[in-house]
Design a protein around this motif. Structure first.
Motif, PDB file in Angstrom:
ATOM      1  N   ARG A   1      16.503  77.107  56.448  1.00  0.00           N
ATOM      2  CA  ARG A   1      16.696  78.745  56.058  1.00  0.00           C
ATOM      3  C   ARG A   1      16.439  78.765  54.880  1.00  0.00           C
ATOM      4  N   GLU A   2      16.739  79.855  54.472  1.00  0.00           N
ATOM      5  CA  GLU A   2      16.426  80.413  52.991  1.00  0.00           C
ATOM      6  C   GLU A   2      16.901  79.663  52.415  1.00  0.00           C
ATOM      7  N   ALA A   3      17.998  79.320  52.266  1.00  0.00           N
ATOM      8  CA  ALA A   3      19.050  78.130  51.491  1.00  0.00           C
ATOM      9  C   ALA A   3      18.171  76.873  51.000  1.00  0.00           C
ATOM     10  N   ASP A   4      17.448  76.507  51.353  1.00  0.00           N
ATOM     11  CA  ASP A   4      16.954  75.444  52.022  1.00  0.00           C
ATOM     12  C   ASP A   4      15.640  74.894  51.596  1.00  0.00           C
ATOM     13  N   TYR A   5      14.763  76.172  51.163  1.00  0.00           N
ATOM     14  CA  TYR A   5      13.932  75.841  50.906  1.00  0.00           C
ATOM     15  C   TYR A   5      13.210  75.287  49.473  1.00  0.00           C
ATOM     16  N   LEU A   6      14.463  75.610  48.343  1.00  0.00           N
ATOM     17  CA  LEU A   6      13.338  74.701  47.617  1.00  0.00           C
ATOM     18  C   LEU A   6      13.925  73.335  47.830  1.00  0.00           C
ATOM     19  N   GLY A   7      14.721  72.828  48.264  1.00  0.00           N
ATOM     20  CA  GLY A   7      15.257  71.466  48.168  1.00  0.00           C
ATOM     21  C   GLY A   7      14.522  71.154  49.469  1.00  0.00           C
ATOM     22  N   LEU A   8      14.163  71.592  50.631  1.00  0.00           N
ATOM     23  CA  LEU A   8      13.277  70.968  51.628  1.00  0.00           C
ATOM     24  C   LEU A   8      11.826  70.251  50.404  1.00  0.00           C
ATOM     25  N   VAL A   9      11.717  71.508  50.154  1.00  0.00           N
ATOM     26  CA  VAL A   9      10.148  71.043  49.664  1.00  0.00           C
ATOM     27  C   VAL A   9      10.157  69.739  48.423  1.00  0.00           C
ATOM     28  N   PHE A  10      10.801  70.180  47.480  1.00  0.00           N
ATOM     29  CA  PHE A  10      11.337  68.552  46.823  1.00  0.00           C
ATOM     30  C   PHE A  10      11.357  67.032  47.475  1.00  0.00           C
ATOM     31  N   LEU A  11      12.375  67.543  48.605  1.00  0.00           N
ATOM     32  CA  LEU A  11      12.976  66.526  49.239  1.00  0.00           C
ATOM     33  C   LEU A  11      11.748  65.478  49.752  1.00  0.00           C
ATOM     34  N   LEU A  12      10.918  66.384  50.674  1.00  0.00           N
ATOM     35  CA  LEU A  12       9.652  65.478  50.764  1.00  0.00           C
ATOM     36  C   LEU A  12       8.341  65.165  50.486  1.00  0.00           C
ATOM     37  N   ARG A  13       8.582  66.189  48.914  1.00  0.00           N
ATOM     38  CA  ARG A  13       7.321  65.591  48.344  1.00  0.00           C
ATOM     39  C   ARG A  13       7.821  64.261  47.661  1.00  0.00           C
ATOM     40  N   VAL A  14       9.497  63.654  47.541  1.00  0.00           N
ATOM     41  CA  VAL A  14       8.940  62.958  46.731  1.00  0.00           C
ATOM     42  C   VAL A  14       9.802  61.769  47.540  1.00  0.00           C
ATOM     43  N   THR A  15       9.739  61.967  48.581  1.00  0.00           N
ATOM     44  CA  THR A  15      10.186  60.821  49.724  1.00  0.00           C
ATOM     45  C   THR A  15       9.152  60.618  50.023  1.00  0.00           C
ATOM     46  N   PRO A  16       8.961  58.619  50.021  1.00  0.00           N
ATOM     47  CA  PRO A  16       7.630  58.236  50.395  1.00  0.00           C
ATOM     48  C   PRO A  16       7.645  58.019  51.888  1.00  0.00           C
ATOM     49  N   GLY A  17       6.231  57.963  52.295  1.00  0.00           N
ATOM     50  CA  GLY A  17       6.348  57.349  53.414  1.00  0.00           C
ATOM     51  C   GLY A  17       5.234  58.613  54.028  1.00  0.00           C
ATOM     52  N   PRO A  18       5.864  60.025  54.230  1.00  0.00           N
ATOM     53  CA  PRO A  18       5.243  60.693  54.916  1.00  0.00           C
ATOM     54  C   PRO A  18       3.900  60.875  54.394  1.00  0.00           C
ATOM     55  N   PRO A  19       2.525  61.105  54.573  1.00  0.00           N
ATOM     56  CA  PRO A  19       0.755  61.242  54.195  1.00  0.00           C
ATOM     57  C   PRO A  19       1.409  62.985  53.167  1.00  0.00           C
ATOM     58  N   PHE A  20       0.133  62.728  52.606  1.00  0.00           N
ATOM     59  CA  PHE A  20       0.704  63.961  51.455  1.00  0.00           C
ATOM     60  C   PHE A  20       0.263  65.179  52.470  1.00  0.00           C
ATOM     61  N   PHE A  21      -0.988  65.042  53.465  1.00  0.00           N
ATOM     62  CA  PHE A  21      -1.922  66.082  54.540  1.00  0.00           C
ATOM     63  C   PHE A  21      -0.353  65.858  55.210  1.00  0.00           C
ATOM     64  N   LEU A  22       0.699  65.171  56.113  1.00  0.00           N
ATOM     65  CA  LEU A  22       1.396  65.546  56.587  1.00  0.00           C
ATOM     66  C   LEU A  22       2.535  66.389  55.976  1.00  0.00           C
ATOM     67  N   GLN A  23       3.172  65.954  54.939  1.00  0.00           N
ATOM     68  CA  GLN A  23       3.725  66.715  53.856  1.00  0.00           C
ATOM     69  C   GLN A  23       3.318  68.220  53.675  1.00  0.00           C
ATOM     70  N   SER A  24       2.511  68.811  53.533  1.00  0.00           N
ATOM     71  CA  SER A  24       1.170  69.750  53.859  1.00  0.00           C
ATOM     72  C   SER A  24       2.182  70.296  54.440  1.00  0.00           C
TER      73      SER A  24
END
Length: 227
Positions: free
Chosen positions: A119-142
């Motif tokens: 959702r548009e309201a979740d764009y910023l938070g989703l990108v931020f949380l995914l990038r700072v959450t350890p676990g998923p490989p960098f390419f998979l996050q992208s």
């Protein structure tokens, strides 16, 4: 268990350094010279490309400093690292959003799911949380962010800022360790610590805001219904 494993690894590393330090140093220098002989253009080209295909980004960030800082200077190495990272983020987004999207859509559908859509309201938070959450490989996050239809501007700016800070810290750390600069090692570790603490504080603040908004939404709905 992890602490015991860490102690064992450090002990083995210390033992290997005491008994084979000269040979390990010669192998290290030969390896660095081999990578340096390929040239910075080749190195940073592959840094832009291969992490989109699953190669760990740290392979390049830990190597870039000790290989090219002596010949290019650290400021230029950091600039090329950030440039390569930017190109990689753009490539990964294009693969997920365009080139590989039909394949991902078919695979997800075959598994009985549908592609995620943020959702548009979740764009910023989703990108931020995914990038700072350890676990998923960098390419998979992208890939996940691209498949979720996050606008490129939001995806790129937040991803480049967060990943760029960590990438520069890795470059400085790798160079300091290889060349035995104790003060620079401590500086890089301090940068890691500051980044980690800052990220954790931002994550907690974001989650608190989300929980507060979720708690307020039923109240707002009841007030609107009463009106």
């Amino acid at each position: 268990m992890l602490a015991v494993l860490g102690v064992v690894v450090l002990a083995l590393g210390w033992w290997a350094f005491r008994h084979y330090g000269g040979e390990l140093g010669a192998w290290r220098d030969a390896g660095l010279a081999k990578v340096r002989s390929a040239g910075p253009l080749t190195f940073f080209f592959f840094m832009s490309l291969l992490p989109s295909l699953g190669c760990p980004l740290s392979v390049f960030t830990l190597t870039a400093g000790p290989v090219f800082a002596p010949v290019l200077g650290m400021p230029l190495v950091l600039f090329l690292t950030l440039l390569s990272l930017a190109l990689n983020l753009a490539l990964s987004y294009w693969l997920a959003r365009r080139a590989l999207r039909p394949l991902f859509a078919w695979l997800v559908g075959w598994l009985g799911y549908s592609l995620p859509r943020a959702r548009e309201a979740d764009y910023l938070g989703l990108v931020f949380l995914l990038r700072v959450t350890p676990g998923p490989p960098f390419f998979l996050q992208s890939y996940l962010l691209g498949l979720a239809d996050i606008p490129f501007r939001v995806y790129f700016l937040i991803s480049w800022l967060i990943a760029g800070l960590y990438a520069c810290a890795f470059v400085l750390f790798g160079d300091a360790v290889v060349h035995g600069h104790g003060k620079r090692v401590m500086l890089a570790l301090g940068l890691f610590a500051v980044l980690t603490v800052t990220v954790q504080m931002l994550r907690r603040r974001y989650r608190a805001r989300r929980e507060s908004a979720a708690a307020m939404s039923p109240v707002a709905t009841e007030e609107e219904a009463a009106q």
